[in-house]
Write a protein that holds these residues in place. Structure first.
Motif, PDB file in Angstrom:
ATOM      1  N   ALA A 143      -1.608 -17.169   3.724  1.00 53.54           N
ATOM      2  CA  ALA A 143      -2.049 -16.085   4.611  1.00 53.54           C
ATOM      3  C   ALA A 143      -0.874 -15.191   4.985  1.00 53.54           C
ATOM      4  O   ALA A 143      -0.997 -13.957   5.041  1.00 53.54           O
ATOM      5  CB  ALA A 143      -2.701 -16.666   5.870  1.00 53.54           C
ATOM      6  N   VAL A 144       0.285 -15.798   5.228  1.00 55.56           N
ATOM      7  CA  VAL A 144       1.488 -15.020   5.528  1.00 55.56           C
ATOM      8  C   VAL A 144       1.870 -14.168   4.320  1.00 55.56           C
ATOM      9  O   VAL A 144       2.232 -12.984   4.454  1.00 55.56           O
ATOM     10  CB  VAL A 144       2.650 -15.951   5.928  1.00 55.56           C
ATOM     11  N   ALA A 145       1.794 -14.745   3.127  1.00 53.55           N
ATOM     12  CA  ALA A 145       2.101 -13.989   1.910  1.00 53.55           C
ATOM     13  C   ALA A 145       1.150 -12.803   1.762  1.00 53.55           C
ATOM     14  O   ALA A 145       1.564 -11.705   1.355  1.00 53.55           O
ATOM     15  CB  ALA A 145       2.029 -14.900   0.695  1.00 53.55           C
ATOM     16  N   LYS A 146      -0.125 -12.996   2.095  1.00 53.83           N
ATOM     17  CA  LYS A 146      -1.094 -11.906   2.013  1.00 53.83           C
ATOM     18  C   LYS A 146      -0.800 -10.833   3.056  1.00 53.83           C
ATOM     19  O   LYS A 146      -1.023  -9.637   2.816  1.00 53.83           O
ATOM     20  CB  LYS A 146      -2.516 -12.442   2.220  1.00 53.83           C
ATOM     21  N   TYR A 147      -0.303 -11.239   4.207  1.00 53.17           N
ATOM     22  CA  TYR A 147       0.027 -10.278   5.274  1.00 53.17           C
ATOM     23  C   TYR A 147       1.042  -9.256   4.772  1.00 53.17           C
ATOM     24  O   TYR A 147       1.032  -8.095   5.191  1.00 53.17           O
ATOM     25  CB  TYR A 147       0.587 -11.034   6.487  1.00 53.17           C
ATOM     26  N   ALA A 148       1.921  -9.676   3.864  1.00 48.43           N
ATOM     27  CA  ALA A 148       2.947  -8.767   3.352  1.00 48.43           C
ATOM     28  C   ALA A 148       2.353  -7.614   2.559  1.00 48.43           C
ATOM     29  O   ALA A 148       2.999  -6.569   2.421  1.00 48.43           O
ATOM     30  CB  ALA A 148       3.925  -9.545   2.464  1.00 48.43           C
ATOM     31  N   ALA A 149       1.146  -7.792   2.024  1.00 53.18           N
ATOM     32  CA  ALA A 149       0.532  -6.774   1.159  1.00 53.18           C
ATOM     33  C   ALA A 149       1.527  -6.326   0.097  1.00 53.18           C
ATOM     34  O   ALA A 149       1.693  -5.131  -0.176  1.00 53.18           O
ATOM     35  CB  ALA A 149       0.030  -5.582   1.985  1.00 53.18           C
ATOM     36  N   ALA A 150       2.202  -7.275  -0.504  1.00 56.85           N
ATOM     37  CA  ALA A 150       3.291  -6.993  -1.438  1.00 56.85           C
ATOM     38  C   ALA A 150       2.761  -6.463  -2.764  1.00 56.85           C
ATOM     39  O   ALA A 150       1.611  -6.699  -3.141  1.00 56.85           O
ATOM     40  CB  ALA A 150       4.115  -8.255  -1.671  1.00 56.85           C
ATOM     41  N   SER A 151       3.646  -5.770  -3.475  1.00 55.64           N
ATOM     42  CA  SER A 151       3.277  -5.187  -4.758  1.00 55.64           C
ATOM     43  C   SER A 151       3.338  -6.191  -5.898  1.00 55.64           C
ATOM     44  O   SER A 151       2.915  -5.877  -7.009  1.00 55.64           O
ATOM     45  CB  SER A 151       4.205  -4.008  -5.076  1.00 55.64           C
ATOM     46  N   SER A 152       3.885  -7.380  -5.642  1.00 57.47           N
ATOM     47  CA  SER A 152       3.961  -8.406  -6.675  1.00 57.47           C
ATOM     48  C   SER A 152       3.928  -9.774  -6.020  1.00 57.47           C
ATOM     49  O   SER A 152       4.315  -9.919  -4.846  1.00 57.47           O
ATOM     50  CB  SER A 152       5.251  -8.260  -7.483  1.00 57.47           C
ATOM     51  N   PRO A 153       3.491 -10.815  -6.739  1.00 57.12           N
ATOM     52  CA  PRO A 153       3.527 -12.167  -6.182  1.00 57.12           C
ATOM     53  C   PRO A 153       4.940 -12.601  -5.822  1.00 57.12           C
ATOM     54  O   PRO A 153       5.135 -13.325  -4.841  1.00 57.12           O
ATOM     55  CB  PRO A 153       2.946 -13.027  -7.308  1.00 57.12           C
ATOM     56  N   ASN A 252       6.012  -0.259  -5.704  1.00 55.02           N
ATOM     57  CA  ASN A 252       4.717   0.396  -5.507  1.00 55.02           C
ATOM     58  C   ASN A 252       4.766   1.827  -6.052  1.00 55.02           C
ATOM     59  O   ASN A 252       5.557   2.640  -5.574  1.00 55.02           O
ATOM     60  CB  ASN A 252       4.387   0.412  -4.012  1.00 55.02           C
ATOM     61  N   PRO A 253       3.936   2.173  -7.026  1.00 56.17           N
ATOM     62  CA  PRO A 253       3.983   3.532  -7.584  1.00 56.17           C
ATOM     63  C   PRO A 253       3.743   4.628  -6.562  1.00 56.17           C
ATOM     64  O   PRO A 253       4.161   5.768  -6.762  1.00 56.17           O
ATOM     65  CB  PRO A 253       2.870   3.515  -8.644  1.00 56.17           C
ATOM     66  N   ALA A 254       3.064   4.294  -5.454  1.00 54.00           N
ATOM     67  CA  ALA A 254       2.774   5.308  -4.440  1.00 54.00           C
ATOM     68  C   ALA A 254       4.004   5.687  -3.614  1.00 54.00           C
ATOM     69  O   ALA A 254       4.006   6.721  -2.936  1.00 54.00           O
ATOM     70  CB  ALA A 254       1.681   4.791  -3.499  1.00 54.00           C
ATOM     71  N   ALA A 255       5.058   4.888  -3.683  1.00 54.54           N
ATOM     72  CA  ALA A 255       6.218   5.117  -2.819  1.00 54.54           C
ATOM     73  C   ALA A 255       6.934   6.415  -3.153  1.00 54.54           C
ATOM     74  O   ALA A 255       7.347   7.161  -2.258  1.00 54.54           O
ATOM     75  CB  ALA A 255       7.190   3.938  -2.937  1.00 54.54           C
ATOM     76  N   GLN A 256       7.143   6.676  -4.448  1.00 51.20           N
ATOM     77  CA  GLN A 256       7.886   7.857  -4.896  1.00 51.20           C
ATOM     78  C   GLN A 256       9.312   7.880  -4.359  1.00 51.20           C
ATOM     79  O   GLN A 256       9.917   8.946  -4.200  1.00 51.20           O
ATOM     80  CB  GLN A 256       7.149   9.143  -4.503  1.00 51.20           C
TER      81      GLN A 256
END
Length: 507
Positions: A143-153, A252-256
């Motif tokens: 759940a903590v890992a999901k909280y990060a909403a990370a771009s990769s595992p 994240n490609p959205a970061a630019q």
């Protein structure tokens, strides 16, 4: 990478002890620092989230600093870093779960903590954690890992490991305390994910001590420097976010946006994300992007707690290497702040960045008398003692020196002790070295004999091995004695490892 901001001067002066209902809407006053413990306790109780874990998430994100409602680089807000960007909508999710307005979640510490707890609980629910499972802090890892909403595992694991590692080290800041504790993190699907903390992670192609994690190709331009452009600048940045969060954002490609290197606050670990030959988008000025290398430093410009000596030293070593490699002057002409780039709208690294210390480290000087350091290995004659219960192994190539010691965990201390001749009473940084392995201990206790009594910190030896790991700063007495012990008394699973320790006087 910072957004322009003013120095955070104070938390607001009060917080309501309970939710008040006005026009059917919960209302919370701004939290002052002494009220933060109550805010964490209430949020944890309201959403059935372990209180200490909630604090650890906030610490990993922001060091419990709401930054006066200003956004991070990835558009995250508050102590819990509730985010609103194209790929992470935890701020909007928090508003949905709590019925609190977005503006309040951004600016009010107590509301923000409630929102973070609600989002964390929603991830636990999605993973199917029932009442019994929620009582086990280790079961919250995914759940903590999901909280990060990370771009990769890999970035998600890096984030979760930082949170759980902090539980082992303990937290004491802004009136909020978490005691060091044994936690066996159940990594679940992340157990087989590449550990970016480990020395065995993919090495940097340009700076050997760093790890390599590629940024999204949408966030930089492929080039052939120094053929296409000469590299004649190093630009110093502050991430306005966490180490793991920044790595994820650059993926994240959205970061630019991107930088060539990212440096971790606690121990100076470095990750390269863009090749030196390529043009990272970090300076906000195409001419300077073309000619410079950007180094991001974990933290926030208005909070000096992030700017550790370990960070300064590691970053300075990197900068010195780059200057030597590309012929960059080791002066404030060749090494500049992001804020000094022509046309810059950013303020980093800000007034809390100690340029004198940093430049002295870059040039090989010191701002204070030389720091005293001693390293004690398990083979150091007369300075390491362990009972016959401790075996000897050469199994891991991550070992420090010829070998290391191991033992099964038991309900008795039976520590392996490292003795040192401490030259004078004062503050000392203690670092430990161990090889990591899935079969090693999930919560290995390290005992430090401080001037006020023994203190214990817990380290997950399944990850982050093969490098020095800072377990804290302690006040030590002068004299020759057993300073650090690796104890067997833990409910953690796996072999306890005793390899080497390093003790350094902080000037």
């Amino acid at each position: 990478m910072t957004l322009a901001r003013t120095r955070l001067t104070a938390f607001a002066t009060s917080v309501l002890a309970a939710l008040l209902i006005t026009a059917g809407q919960p209302v919370l006053a701004q939290a002052e620092e002494p009220a933060l413990p109550a805010a964490f306790a209430k949020a944890a109780a309201d959403h059935d989230v372990p209180r200490d874990l909630l604090v650890a998430v906030a610490y990993a994100e922001t060091h419990l600093d709401g930054h006066n409602g200003e956004p991070s680089a990835s558009n995250g807000y508050g102590l819990m870093h509730l985010v609103s960007n194209p790929t992470n909508h935890s701020l909007e999710k928090a508003a949905e779960l709590t019925d609190l307005p977005v503006e309040q979640l951004r600016n009010d510490d107590a509301a923000n903590i409630l929102g973070g707890a609600a989002v964390l609980r929603s991830h636990a629910d999605a993973l199917g954690l029932d009442d019994a499972a929620r009582q086990d802090v280790g079961r919250w890892y995914q759940a903590v890992a999901k909280y990060a909403a990370a771009s990769s595992p890999e970035a998600a694991r890096l984030y979760a490991d930082a949170v759980y590692g902090q539980l082992g080290l303990g937290i004491d800041t802004r009136g909020v305390q978490v005691k060091p504790q044994e936690v066996t993190a159940d990594r679940g699907e992340y157990a087989k994910v590449r550990d970016l903390n480990a020395r065995a992670a993919v090495a940097s192609p340009d700076y050997p001590p760093a790890a390599w994690v590629a940024a999204s190709t949408s966030n930089y331009r492929v080039s052939s420097r120094e053929s296409s452009y000469n590299i004649d600048r190093v630009v110093i940045h502050v991430t306005q976010g966490s180490y793991a969060g920044t790595i994820s954002w650059f993926q994240n490609p959205a970061a630019q946006v991107s930088a060539h290197y990212v440096v971790k606050s606690s121990n100076g670990a470095i990750t390269q994300m863009v090749r030196d030959k390529d043009v990272a988008w970090h300076a906000g000025n195409s001419t300077y992007n073309n000619r410079s290398i950007g180094i991001e430093h974990e933290g926030f410009v208005d909070d000096p707690s992030w700017f550790t000596d370990a960070m300064y030293r590691a970053s300075a070593a990197l900068t010195r290497y780059l200057c030597d490699k590309y012929g960059i002057p080791k002066t404030r002409t060749g090494i500049i702040a992001h804020s000094e780039v022509p046309g810059a709208t950013h303020t980093d690294p800000g007034r809390n960045w100690n340029w004198t210390t940093y430049m002295n480290y870059v040039t090989g000087g010191t701002t204070n008398p030389p720091t005293w350091t001693t390293t004690v290995d398990n083979t150091t004659a007369g300075q390491f003692t362990a009972s016959a219960n401790w075996g000897t192994s050469t199994y891991s190539t991550q070992r420090y020196g010829a070998d290391y010691r191991f033992a099964d965990p038991v309900a008795s201390s039976d520590p392996a002790w490292y003795s040192a001749a401490i030259p004078s009473a004062g503050s000392y940084q203690v670092e430990v070295w161990y090889p990591d392995d899935p079969g090693y201990n999930s919560s290995a206790p390290y005992i430090v004999a401080t001037s006020s009594g023994n203190q214990t910190v817990y380290v997950d030896q399944r990850a982050g091995g093969g490098a020095w790991r800072n377990i804290g700063t302690f006040t030590l007495n002068a004299g020759t004695y057993n300073v650090v012990g690796a104890s067997r008394w833990t409910s953690g699973t796996g072999l306890v490892i005793a390899d080497a320790v390093r003790i350094s006087r902080l000037s």
